[in-house]
Design a protein around this motif. Structure first.
Motif, PDB file in Angstrom:
ATOM      1  N   TYR A 103      -0.165  -1.774   9.814  1.00  0.00           N
ATOM      2  CA  TYR A 103       0.176  -1.499   8.423  1.00  0.00           C
ATOM      3  C   TYR A 103      -0.979  -0.764   7.728  1.00  0.00           C
ATOM      4  N   GLY A 104      -2.197  -1.292   7.898  1.00  0.00           N
ATOM      5  CA  GLY A 104      -3.353  -0.739   7.192  1.00  0.00           C
ATOM      6  C   GLY A 104      -3.602  -1.519   5.922  1.00  0.00           C
ATOM      7  N   ILE A 105      -4.820  -2.064   5.788  1.00  0.00           N
ATOM      8  CA  ILE A 105      -5.117  -2.959   4.673  1.00  0.00           C
ATOM      9  C   ILE A 105      -5.039  -2.241   3.326  1.00  0.00           C
ATOM     10  N   LEU A 106      -5.465  -0.975   3.270  1.00  0.00           N
ATOM     11  CA  LEU A 106      -5.434  -0.253   1.999  1.00  0.00           C
ATOM     12  C   LEU A 106      -4.001   0.010   1.541  1.00  0.00           C
ATOM     13  N   LYS A 107      -3.159   0.418   2.480  1.00  0.00           N
ATOM     14  CA  LYS A 107      -1.756   0.646   2.139  1.00  0.00           C
ATOM     15  C   LYS A 107      -1.084  -0.660   1.725  1.00  0.00           C
ATOM     16  N   PHE A 108      -1.420  -1.731   2.431  1.00  0.00           N
ATOM     17  CA  PHE A 108      -0.863  -3.046   2.110  1.00  0.00           C
ATOM     18  C   PHE A 108      -1.216  -3.452   0.679  1.00  0.00           C
ATOM     19  N   LEU A 109      -2.490  -3.310   0.313  1.00  0.00           N
ATOM     20  CA  LEU A 109      -2.927  -3.700  -1.027  1.00  0.00           C
ATOM     21  C   LEU A 109      -2.334  -2.789  -2.101  1.00  0.00           C
ATOM     22  N   GLN A 110      -2.208  -1.511  -1.790  1.00  0.00           N
ATOM     23  CA  GLN A 110      -1.644  -0.572  -2.747  1.00  0.00           C
ATOM     24  C   GLN A 110      -0.193  -0.911  -3.067  1.00  0.00           C
ATOM     25  N   GLU A 111       0.568  -1.301  -2.056  1.00  0.00           N
ATOM     26  CA  GLU A 111       2.002  -1.523  -2.231  1.00  0.00           C
ATOM     27  C   GLU A 111       2.343  -2.966  -2.614  1.00  0.00           C
ATOM     28  N   ASN A 112       1.382  -3.875  -2.474  1.00  0.00           N
ATOM     29  CA  ASN A 112       1.685  -5.290  -2.711  1.00  0.00           C
ATOM     30  C   ASN A 112       0.648  -5.962  -3.601  1.00  0.00           C
ATOM     31  N   TRP A 113      -0.006  -5.207  -4.498  1.00  0.00           N
ATOM     32  CA  TRP A 113      -1.129  -5.749  -5.250  1.00  0.00           C
ATOM     33  C   TRP A 113      -0.728  -6.917  -6.147  1.00  0.00           C
ATOM     34  N   PHE A 114       0.456  -6.863  -6.741  1.00  0.00           N
ATOM     35  CA  PHE A 114       0.849  -7.942  -7.649  1.00  0.00           C
ATOM     36  C   PHE A 114       1.162  -9.222  -6.877  1.00  0.00           C
ATOM     37  N   ILE A 115       1.969  -9.108  -5.828  1.00  0.00           N
ATOM     38  CA  ILE A 115       2.300 -10.276  -5.000  1.00  0.00           C
ATOM     39  C   ILE A 115       1.047 -10.834  -4.347  1.00  0.00           C
ATOM     40  N   PHE A 116       0.159  -9.946  -3.892  1.00  0.00           N
ATOM     41  CA  PHE A 116      -1.082 -10.382  -3.246  1.00  0.00           C
ATOM     42  C   PHE A 116      -1.963 -11.143  -4.234  1.00  0.00           C
ATOM     43  N   SER A 132      -4.553 -11.939 -25.053  1.00  0.00           N
ATOM     44  CA  SER A 132      -4.565 -12.178 -23.602  1.00  0.00           C
ATOM     45  C   SER A 132      -3.145 -12.280 -23.057  1.00  0.00           C
ATOM     46  N   LEU A 133      -2.300 -12.939 -23.813  1.00  0.00           N
ATOM     47  CA  LEU A 133      -0.904 -13.097 -23.394  1.00  0.00           C
ATOM     48  C   LEU A 133      -0.186 -11.750 -23.374  1.00  0.00           C
ATOM     49  N   ILE A 134      -0.476 -10.918 -24.358  1.00  0.00           N
ATOM     50  CA  ILE A 134       0.140  -9.583 -24.409  1.00  0.00           C
ATOM     51  C   ILE A 134      -0.338  -8.727 -23.238  1.00  0.00           C
ATOM     52  N   VAL A 135      -1.630  -8.816 -22.923  1.00  0.00           N
ATOM     53  CA  VAL A 135      -2.180  -8.068 -21.786  1.00  0.00           C
ATOM     54  C   VAL A 135      -1.529  -8.519 -20.484  1.00  0.00           C
ATOM     55  N   PHE A 136      -1.402  -9.853 -20.334  1.00  0.00           N
ATOM     56  CA  PHE A 136      -0.766 -10.391 -19.128  1.00  0.00           C
ATOM     57  C   PHE A 136       0.684  -9.917 -19.007  1.00  0.00           C
ATOM     58  N   ALA A 137       1.419  -9.983 -20.117  1.00  0.00           N
ATOM     59  CA  ALA A 137       2.812  -9.541 -20.117  1.00  0.00           C
ATOM     60  C   ALA A 137       2.913  -8.048 -19.788  1.00  0.00           C
ATOM     61  N   SER A 138       1.955  -7.265 -20.251  1.00  0.00           N
ATOM     62  CA  SER A 138       1.943  -5.827 -19.973  1.00  0.00           C
ATOM     63  C   SER A 138       1.713  -5.564 -18.486  1.00  0.00           C
ATOM     64  N   ILE A 139       0.806  -6.343 -17.888  1.00  0.00           N
ATOM     65  CA  ILE A 139       0.537  -6.196 -16.452  1.00  0.00           C
ATOM     66  C   ILE A 139       1.787  -6.532 -15.644  1.00  0.00           C
ATOM     67  N   VAL A 140       2.457  -7.612 -16.025  1.00  0.00           N
ATOM     68  CA  VAL A 140       3.686  -8.007 -15.330  1.00  0.00           C
ATOM     69  C   VAL A 140       4.750  -6.916 -15.460  1.00  0.00           C
ATOM     70  N   SER A 186       7.103  -1.291  -9.029  1.00  0.00           N
ATOM     71  CA  SER A 186       7.965  -1.735  -7.931  1.00  0.00           C
ATOM     72  C   SER A 186       9.302  -0.995  -7.951  1.00  0.00           C
ATOM     73  N   TYR A 187       9.854  -0.820  -9.146  1.00  0.00           N
ATOM     74  CA  TYR A 187      11.111  -0.077  -9.281  1.00  0.00           C
ATOM     75  C   TYR A 187      10.931   1.367  -8.816  1.00  0.00           C
ATOM     76  N   LYS A 188       9.820   2.004  -9.217  1.00  0.00           N
ATOM     77  CA  LYS A 188       9.561   3.383  -8.818  1.00  0.00           C
ATOM     78  C   LYS A 188       9.441   3.503  -7.305  1.00  0.00           C
ATOM     79  N   ASP A 189       8.668   2.590  -6.691  1.00  0.00           N
ATOM     80  CA  ASP A 189       8.513   2.623  -5.233  1.00  0.00           C
ATOM     81  C   ASP A 189       9.846   2.366  -4.530  1.00  0.00           C
ATOM     82  N   SER A 190      10.628   1.434  -5.083  1.00  0.00           N
ATOM     83  CA  SER A 190      11.945   1.137  -4.499  1.00  0.00           C
ATOM     84  C   SER A 190      12.847   2.360  -4.571  1.00  0.00           C
ATOM     85  N   ARG A 191      12.818   3.047  -5.702  1.00  0.00           N
ATOM     86  CA  ARG A 191      13.635   4.253  -5.869  1.00  0.00           C
ATOM     87  C   ARG A 191      13.230   5.324  -4.859  1.00  0.00           C
TER      88      ARG A 191
END
Length: 380
Positions: free
Chosen positions: A248-261, A345-353, A360-365
């Motif tokens: 897979y490659g660690i860099l590609k893995f982190l790029q595509e799964n950073w939120f889940i990771f 802090s809550l607004i920043v967190f919500a923005s990140i989510v 994820s939607y863009k990558d899925s598309r």
């Protein structure tokens, strides 16, 4: 929220997400294996299981065909036999809803609240997972079996491991994963409860043995399992394989799964810091070990990322359960109104989510808009 209402809302949202994914990939095949699965399911449903596979002249399947997705093809058969390619899309919708329901029930068994929220995380934040559930592959069915087995272990209904292992063996030759899972549970139970239990392993091996012996391609399946599991999965031979079997490659893995990771690492840190001071159900350690295994396997072969996404999310979600249950939303709202720093802090967190879901939607598309046209193979 009432459990039935929570389940209904979750299923409705899952159906919407699945329909959107299938619409983005309409009339496209993102994995060539889908052509094989659809055609073989049609053949089995209409004519019965073939005993030869002359189309693969230089493989072990030529003279003695072994269907290592037999039960998967049997389930898929009625959908594609009567409805063709549209039947596959209907099957994928049914399979996605089943996966959500099984994940939801696992969270219910383990005592989580907001079960639909956690069950929807992979559907929203992982493009790889969306790709997996939008293609005609047996990996999703394999994940459903593994989650069901965790439910059996959590409820200690060990006798049910026999039929579960039997049907898993018939459905997909990834069944050794079940043996690994149950072994992890046995180890976890010994570490946490200080007891050694043999029944889960015995029942699992009984079910697997029955599945191998009763498989319609027995005894030729024995050699095929050896080649596919040992010769390819464990000790790869120097022959061309599907792209998913390569690094897979660690860099590609982190790029595509950073939120889940990030979600996974946070859960792992909380778990490892508190495991000495708190009692955890053996299932918690079992899922952690399984998630670590799939993480390591993913770096070696990209095909395992689909497993890792699910089990990393399940692991972190159950680890955060004690902390989430202490939250009183009325008190949280009161703090938000009074403490501006907390509100920011809550607004920043919500923005990140939100941005994670958007990426994820863009990558899925991008994933789903590419692929081979279905009707290029209409006469296959």
């Amino acid at each position: 929220m009432d459990t039935k209402k929570d389940l209904f809302i979750g299923l409705a949202l899952t159906a919407i997400l699945m329909v959107l994914a299938l619409f983005l990939g309409s009339d496209k095949v993102h994995d060539p294996d889908a052509f094989y699965h659809v055609k073989m399911a049609q053949i089995i449903f209409g004519q019965g299981l073939p005993d030869q596979f002359p189309w693969s002249f230089f493989s072990v399947l030529r003279d003695h065909y072994v269907d290592h997705h037999y039960l998967f093809h049997v389930i898929l058969g009625p959908f594609v036999y009567y409805l063709g390619w549209r039947g596959l899309e209907l099957f994928l919708l049914f399979q996605g809803l089943t996966l959500f329901a099984v994940t939801f029930f696992l969270y219910h068994v383990l005592g989580l609240k907001s079960k639909s929220v956690f069950s929807l995380i992979p559907f929203i934040f992982s493009a790889q997972f969306i790709f997996a559930i939008s293609t005609g592959r047996a990996i999703v069915l394999s994940i459903i079996f593994l989650l069901s087995i965790i439910i059996i272990l959590a409820k200690k209904h060990f006798l049910w491991l026999i039929p579960a292992a039997f049907f898993y063996t018939l459905a997909y030759n990834g069944f050794p994963l079940m043996l690994v899972l149950v072994s992890f549970y046995t180890i976890s139970f010994l570490v946490i409860e200080k007891k050694f239990i043999l029944k889960p392993l015995l029942y699992t091996m009984t079910g697997i043995t029955l599945g191998i012996l009763i498989h319609p391609n027995f005894p030729h399946n024995l050699y095929f399992y050896w080649v596919h599991i040992v010769g390819i999965a464990l000790f790869p031979v120097d022959i061309p394989l599907g792209q998913g079997w390569y690094n897979y490659g660690i860099l590609k893995f982190l790029q595509e799964n950073w939120f889940i990771f990030s979600y996974y690492i946070l859960g792992a840190v909380v778990f490892l810091r508190s495991i000495k001071d708190k009692y955890f159900h053996p299932i918690y350690l079992t899922i952690f070990l399984l998630s670590v295994l799939f993480f390591v396997a993913t770096l070696r072969s990209g095909i395992f990322v689909f497993y890792w996404v699910i089990f990393s999310v399940v692991f972190s979600s159950i680890i955060f359960k004690p902390y989430l249950q202490k939250i009183r939303w009325s008190q949280l709202l009161s703090v938000v109104k009074k403490e501006w720093l907390f509100s920011v802090s809550l607004i920043v967190f919500a923005s990140i989510v939100f941005m994670a879901a958007l990426f994820s939607y863009k990558d899925s598309r991008d994933y789903l808009s590419s692929g081979q046209g279905v009707y290029d193979y209409k006469n296959a």
